[in-house]
Design a protein around this motif. Structure first.
Motif, PDB file in Angstrom:
ATOM      1  N   ALA A 170      12.223  80.395  46.746  1.00  0.00           N
ATOM      2  CA  ALA A 170      11.674  81.476  45.931  1.00  0.00           C
ATOM      3  C   ALA A 170      10.153  81.486  46.002  1.00  0.00           C
ATOM      4  O   ALA A 170       9.521  82.551  46.072  1.00  0.00           O
ATOM      5  N   LEU A 171       9.532  80.300  45.996  1.00  0.00           N
ATOM      6  CA  LEU A 171       8.075  80.218  46.131  1.00  0.00           C
ATOM      7  C   LEU A 171       7.644  80.663  47.525  1.00  0.00           C
ATOM      8  O   LEU A 171       6.659  81.393  47.685  1.00  0.00           O
ATOM      9  N   LEU A 172       8.396  80.264  48.539  1.00  0.00           N
ATOM     10  CA  LEU A 172       8.065  80.625  49.916  1.00  0.00           C
ATOM     11  C   LEU A 172       8.132  82.133  50.124  1.00  0.00           C
ATOM     12  O   LEU A 172       7.272  82.725  50.799  1.00  0.00           O
ATOM     13  N   LEU A 173       9.138  82.765  49.536  1.00  0.00           N
ATOM     14  CA  LEU A 173       9.334  84.207  49.711  1.00  0.00           C
ATOM     15  C   LEU A 173       8.569  85.042  48.689  1.00  0.00           C
ATOM     16  O   LEU A 173       8.652  86.271  48.705  1.00  0.00           O
ATOM     17  N   LYS A 174       7.850  84.348  47.776  1.00  0.00           N
ATOM     18  CA  LYS A 174       6.972  85.011  46.803  1.00  0.00           C
ATOM     19  C   LYS A 174       7.730  86.032  45.932  1.00  0.00           C
ATOM     20  O   LYS A 174       7.241  87.139  45.686  1.00  0.00           O
ATOM     21  N   ILE A 175       8.889  85.639  45.458  1.00  0.00           N
ATOM     22  CA  ILE A 175       9.641  86.561  44.604  1.00  0.00           C
ATOM     23  C   ILE A 175       9.442  86.273  43.113  1.00  0.00           C
ATOM     24  O   ILE A 175       9.928  87.016  42.273  1.00  0.00           O
ATOM     25  N   LEU A 176       8.717  85.177  42.794  1.00  0.00           N
ATOM     26  CA  LEU A 176       8.459  84.864  41.389  1.00  0.00           C
ATOM     27  C   LEU A 176       7.160  85.507  40.939  1.00  0.00           C
ATOM     28  O   LEU A 176       6.151  85.479  41.646  1.00  0.00           O
ATOM     29  N   GLN A 233      18.130  83.039  35.902  1.00  0.00           N
ATOM     30  CA  GLN A 233      17.420  84.168  35.307  1.00  0.00           C
ATOM     31  C   GLN A 233      16.437  84.824  36.272  1.00  0.00           C
ATOM     32  O   GLN A 233      16.350  86.060  36.344  1.00  0.00           O
ATOM     33  N   TYR A 234      15.724  84.016  37.040  1.00  0.00           N
ATOM     34  CA  TYR A 234      14.625  84.562  37.839  1.00  0.00           C
ATOM     35  C   TYR A 234      14.873  84.597  39.348  1.00  0.00           C
ATOM     36  O   TYR A 234      14.158  85.309  40.067  1.00  0.00           O
ATOM     37  N   ILE A 235      15.861  83.866  39.837  1.00  0.00           N
ATOM     38  CA  ILE A 235      16.106  83.833  41.285  1.00  0.00           C
ATOM     39  C   ILE A 235      17.443  84.488  41.616  1.00  0.00           C
ATOM     40  O   ILE A 235      17.486  85.504  42.320  1.00  0.00           O
TER      41      ILE A 235
END
Length: 408
Positions: A224-230, A295-297
């Motif tokens: 998720a951090l790598l793909l910048k979705i947060l 919730q977030y991913i």
């Protein structure tokens, strides 16, 4: 904690469960001078299977990823193997058994992960009146679908040991309890009707079940951090979690850190009396991180869009194949569509040749000596054949077939 504390109860000769653990559905041939244990043989048999190879193109969280560094299902099972090995080795358990369970535990995952599983569950329930869940499907694949050539070149079922098959079908279910203990009784593994219904038969199976959770939580955050979705606020929430349970920054809450801390805590907390267990603090952390990920991913809007697309792909393949059913003449009926859907028809016909009562088994020089799964006069068997065929697909192959179906 004393290293090797479980060595007197691990799956090895002398354990009262040993003979059941190494029991196979039918006797298996022996190679001359083979130095492998029964569980090492199982590990190799799974490793060389086509279902294992397909895991490299199956969804872990992010669908049909083309990013070289985003986790796929094959990376996940190897992470579970590494975590399981470290824990089992420290506790004095059988690492060959944990390795075999870990590498095979997700062989039955459908394309597009749990989204594919959800659609197939609906089909199986409405058409067959049964249940579909990936742990049970993994057991079905290692028992009935996957084959290897024997010492005479004949394709036969994998025929794994009871302990490995048990660890596969019992690997899931959330770990919200304070500890895991193996169950005492051995029973027909097809009597398990839902995920988390019962604990595994061995301590090693319990280790893999918990290692599955250790392996995915931090890795999914990394992706998720790598793909910048947060978002910024979600990153702040991750920082808050890090500060609450330690001094880690959001960028430091990664797979390496989490796996290390969880493994150390588990090894220091577990014992034959306490079971395979986290401390209260780390059990709380695993649940907090799981809630964050869901919730977030896992419910992210980008994933929601792809879920609709994935469902359309699987539904379209299913319906196309269902339209080709014509009882014992199904192979001939499918052949009529060979020019329109050449890849789909060829690959599904090959599947029926291998597993049905009509096809290549009648040919001279037939190499298939695996179990017959489908009697094509029975429509239910044909639907089961479609479900098995689709559940074995990779994301990329399913997309390829969908494009073939929808292209003029």
């Amino acid at each position: 904690m004393q290293r090797g504390l479980f060595s007197n109860v691990c799956a090895q000769a002398g354990n009262p469960k040993w003979e059941k653990c190494i029991n196979r559905i039918s006797p298996i041939y022996k190679k001359p001078k083979d130095i492998r244990s029964e569980f090492a043989r199982d590990y190799n048999r799974i490793l060389y299977s086509t279902a294992y190879r397909r895991l490299k193109h199956k969804t872990q969280v992010f669908f049909a990823t083309r990013h070289d560094h985003v986790c796929t299902r094959i990376e996940h099972v190897n992470h579970v193997g590494a975590v399981s090995y470290t824990i089992a080795n420290y506790l004095g358990l059988n690492t060959e058994l944990t390795n075999a369970i870990a590498i095979g535990h997700d062989l039955g995952h459908a394309p597009f992960g749990h989204t594919g599983e959800e659609f197939l569950t609906e089909i199986v329930k409405s058409e067959l009146g049964e249940t579909f869940w990936h742990e049970r499907n993994s057991l079905r694949f290692v028992d009935k679908c996957e084959t290897l050539p024997d010492n005479e070149g004949m394709e036969r079922n994998l025929n794994l040991t009871y302990a490995v098959r048990d660890g596969i079908v019992c690997h899931c279910g959330e770990v919200d309890e304070n500890s895991l203990f193996p169950r005492a009784e051995a029973f027909d593994l097809y009597s398990v009707e839902k995920a988390g219904q019962c604990p595994p038969f061995t301590w090693e199976g319990c280790v893999v079940k918990i290692a599955d959770k250790i392996a995915y939580l931090g890795r999914d955050i990394e992706d998720a951090l790598l793909l910048k979705i947060l978002t910024v606020s979600q990153l702040k929430e991750l920082v808050r979690i890090g500060r609450e349970f330690g001094n880690a920054k959001a960028s430091e809450i990664n797979n390496t850190l989490l796996m290390h801390d969880f493994i150390i805590d588990l090894c220091n907390t577990s014992s034959p009396a306490k079971g395979i267990a986290f401390s209260a603090r780390y059990l709380e952390l695993i649940n907090v991180l799981k809630q964050f990920n869901y919730q977030y991913i896992y419910r992210h809007e980008r994933l929601a869009t792809y879920k609709r697309y994935a469902r359309l792909i699987i539904e379209s393949i299913y319906q196309t194949l269902l339209n080709g059913y014509n009882g014992k003449d199904t192979q001939a009926e499918l052949a009529r569509y060979r020019d329109i859907y050449p890849v789909l028809v060829q690959s599904f016909s090959d599947w029926l040749d291998k597993y049905s009562d009509i096809g290549a088994r009648d040919a001279k020089g037939n190499k298939y000596h695996n179990e017959v799964l489908y009697f094509l006069a029975n429509r239910r068997d044909y639907i089961q054949a479609i479900v098995d065929y689709i559940s074995g697909m990779t994301d990329s192959f399913a997309i390829k077939i969908f494009n073939e179906i929808t292209t003029f």
